[in-house]
Enzyme design. Structure first.
Site, PDB file in Angstrom:
ATOM      1  N   TYR A  98     -23.719  -5.471  20.689  1.00 45.15           N
ATOM      2  CA  TYR A  98     -24.452  -5.535  21.679  1.00 45.15           C
ATOM      3  C   TYR A  98     -24.619  -4.479  22.921  1.00 45.15           C
ATOM      4  O   TYR A  98     -25.560  -4.518  23.648  1.00 45.15           O
ATOM      5  CB  TYR A  98     -24.138  -6.895  22.597  1.00 45.15           C
ATOM      6  CG  TYR A  98     -24.441  -8.207  21.711  1.00 45.15           C
ATOM      7  CD1 TYR A  98     -25.676  -8.387  20.920  1.00 45.15           C
ATOM      8  CD2 TYR A  98     -23.449  -9.158  21.371  1.00 45.15           C
ATOM      9  CE1 TYR A  98     -25.767  -9.415  20.343  1.00 45.15           C
ATOM     10  CE2 TYR A  98     -23.608 -10.090  20.508  1.00 45.15           C
ATOM     11  CZ  TYR A  98     -24.648 -10.407  19.985  1.00 45.15           C
ATOM     12  OH  TYR A  98     -24.860 -11.661  19.375  1.00 45.15           O
ATOM     13  N   ASP A 127       0.920  -1.229  -0.225  1.00 44.87           N
ATOM     14  CA  ASP A 127       0.331   0.182  -0.093  1.00 44.87           C
ATOM     15  C   ASP A 127       0.927   1.379  -0.001  1.00 44.87           C
ATOM     16  O   ASP A 127       2.129   1.213   0.465  1.00 44.87           O
ATOM     17  CB  ASP A 127      -0.871   0.165   1.295  1.00 44.87           C
ATOM     18  CG  ASP A 127      -2.002  -1.220   1.317  1.00 44.87           C
ATOM     19  OD1 ASP A 127      -1.954  -1.775   0.186  1.00 44.87           O
ATOM     20  OD2 ASP A 127      -2.588  -1.553   2.289  1.00 44.87           O
TER      21      ASP A 127
END
Length: 441
Positions: free
Chosen positions: A335, A81
């Protein structure tokens, strides 16, 4: 692989590295080989295979079993990258080749890289298109020429390019490929300064002298190892300091500041699920990294168990982990819920927003360079961080003691020494030779 043409597949062998290598200079060869597999460098373990690339031969040269003439491949080309982490990977690979066989780096054009743009700017006229290969290069252009007529696209990695864009680079491989060359012993010194344990002071010195205007010229066909390490690789070192060492002004690291910016922008005074907030923050602050790390940072900002922090800027509405496992026993982000702690807006008054300097990423305004809390959160919640050349560790202190000392300072009175203090801690904290010693009751 998608970028290679059928003809090129007869000449290019491709091997994917998963993650980063170890620093070979800090690890003896046996230990490096032992740990390489767990870090994704499986090529160390395929020496007996007949279908191997140059990396295997490097290790065999180290053992003295073959010579350069026997290589199946004549060159190695890095395809990483183009961001700071990609530069780090290229530097680690250069260091790896140097430690296993220093003579390889002296072979002209043996190591090379395929450069790809990190940012592209597309003009609204649909004709003009500009490519930038480093952040400093883009920032210089944006400061002089950037405006709303340009659409900015950030390329996180090689996977961000389409098949057409990938083929475009390989069709122009002789233009996009840049060669590493060994010029003199200054290259050797540069490698040692970049990776040796004993060269920390020299690394710091180079970073202190570095100017963003000294970025690498990507139009050159070749680059010596010294210039690569001190003009490109050093950008990773500078970025590691910005990422990991909190600001003394607001006590926040960039990822924490992005979360705070997103929470303030959304006016988060009613609870929201953590994974949804992470998506909002990533979108509105141009976050370029793995969102799972952003979720981990957010959960750390909300923890309120003893020893975590004195003032949590976000609320922990759910299972955010316990002191026993250092927060690692938290529930999944889908959650649990969070919201701004009501005290956060008192610590960061909205009226101060006009004083802040907001950053620009991908052509959009994002979080400020730093916030201006009314008391130093760097002392309230403490900080810790380690980066290239630097590290820091500041314990937590009682907000009441900090406020009292601020008032003394404003009145030109003598400041009083402060002892570290952690909300909910019932033991005693005494000064020791190396710092402070805490005892549980």
């Amino acid at each position: 692989m998608a970028a290679l043409s059928d003809a090129q597949r007869d000449y290019f062998g491709v091997f994917a590295l998963n993650g980063k290598l170890l620093n070979a200079m800090k690890t003896n060869p046996k230990e490096f080989i032992k740990k390489a597999k767990t870090r994704g460098a499986q090529f160390i373990y395929t020496i007996e295979s007949q279908h191997v690339i140059i990396c295997i031969y490097v290790y065999m040269i180290y053992l003295g079993s073959i010579k350069f003439q026997h290589f199946r491949y004549g060159r190695v080309m890095f395809m990483a990258d183009q961001d700071y982490d990609g530069s780090h990977i290229k530097g680690l690979l250069i260091n790896f080749f140097y430690m296993l066989s220093p003579s390889l780096l002296r072979i002209p054009y043996f190591l090379s890289e395929l450069i790809t743009p990190i940012i592209r700017a597309f003009h609204c006229n649909g004709i003009q298109k500009l490519s930038f290969y480093s952040y400093p290069e883009y920032e210089k252009w944006w400061k002089n020429w950037g405006n709303s007529d340009w659409r900015i696209k950030y390329y996180k990695g090689l996977g961000s390019f389409t098949h057409e864009e990938g083929k475009e680079f390989f069709q122009n491989v002789e233009i996009q490929r840049k060669y590493f060359v060994w010029r003199n012993d200054e290259d050797l010194d540069a490698i040692n300064i970049a990776f040796s344990k004993s060269k920390t002071r020299e690394r710091r010195g180079l970073m202190l002298k570095f100017k963003s205007s000294d970025y690498r010229d990507y139009t050159d066909l070749s680059i010596c190892y010294k210039d690569f390490l001190q003009k490109e690789f050093i950008l990773y070192s500078m970025a590691s300091v910005r990422r990991c060492i909190p600001s003394l002004i607001d006590g926040q690291k960039p990822s924490q500041r992005k979360i705070l910016y997103g929470a303030f922008k959304r006016e988060l005074f009613t609870e929201i699920r953590v994974d949804k907030l992470i998506g909002y923050v990533a979108e509105h602050s141009a976050y370029h990294h793995d969102e799972s790390s952003l979720a981990t940072t957010l959960m750390r900002m909300a923890r309120d168990y003893v020893g975590s922090m004195n003032i949590n800027l976000l609320m922990a509405n759910g299972q955010f982990g316990t002191h026993i496992q250092g927060g690692k026993d938290h529930a999944s982000p889908r959650y649990i819920y969070t919201e701004l702690n009501p005290i956060s807006r008192f610590l960061f008054p909205e009226i101060d927003n006009k004083l802040l300097k907001y950053l620009n990423e991908d052509g959009i305004s994002v979080e400020p360079e730093w916030y201006l809390p009314i008391i130093p959160l760097v002392l309230v919640n403490g900080v810790s961080g380690i980066a290239t050349g630097w590290n820091c560790s500041i314990p937590c202190y009682n907000p009441k003691d900090i406020i009292a000392n601020i008032k003394r300072f404003l009145n030109d009175d003598k400041l009083q020494p402060m002892v570290p203090w952690y909300k909910g801690f019932k033991g005693t904290i005494d000064k020791s030779i190396g710092g402070f010693l805490a005892e549980w009751r």
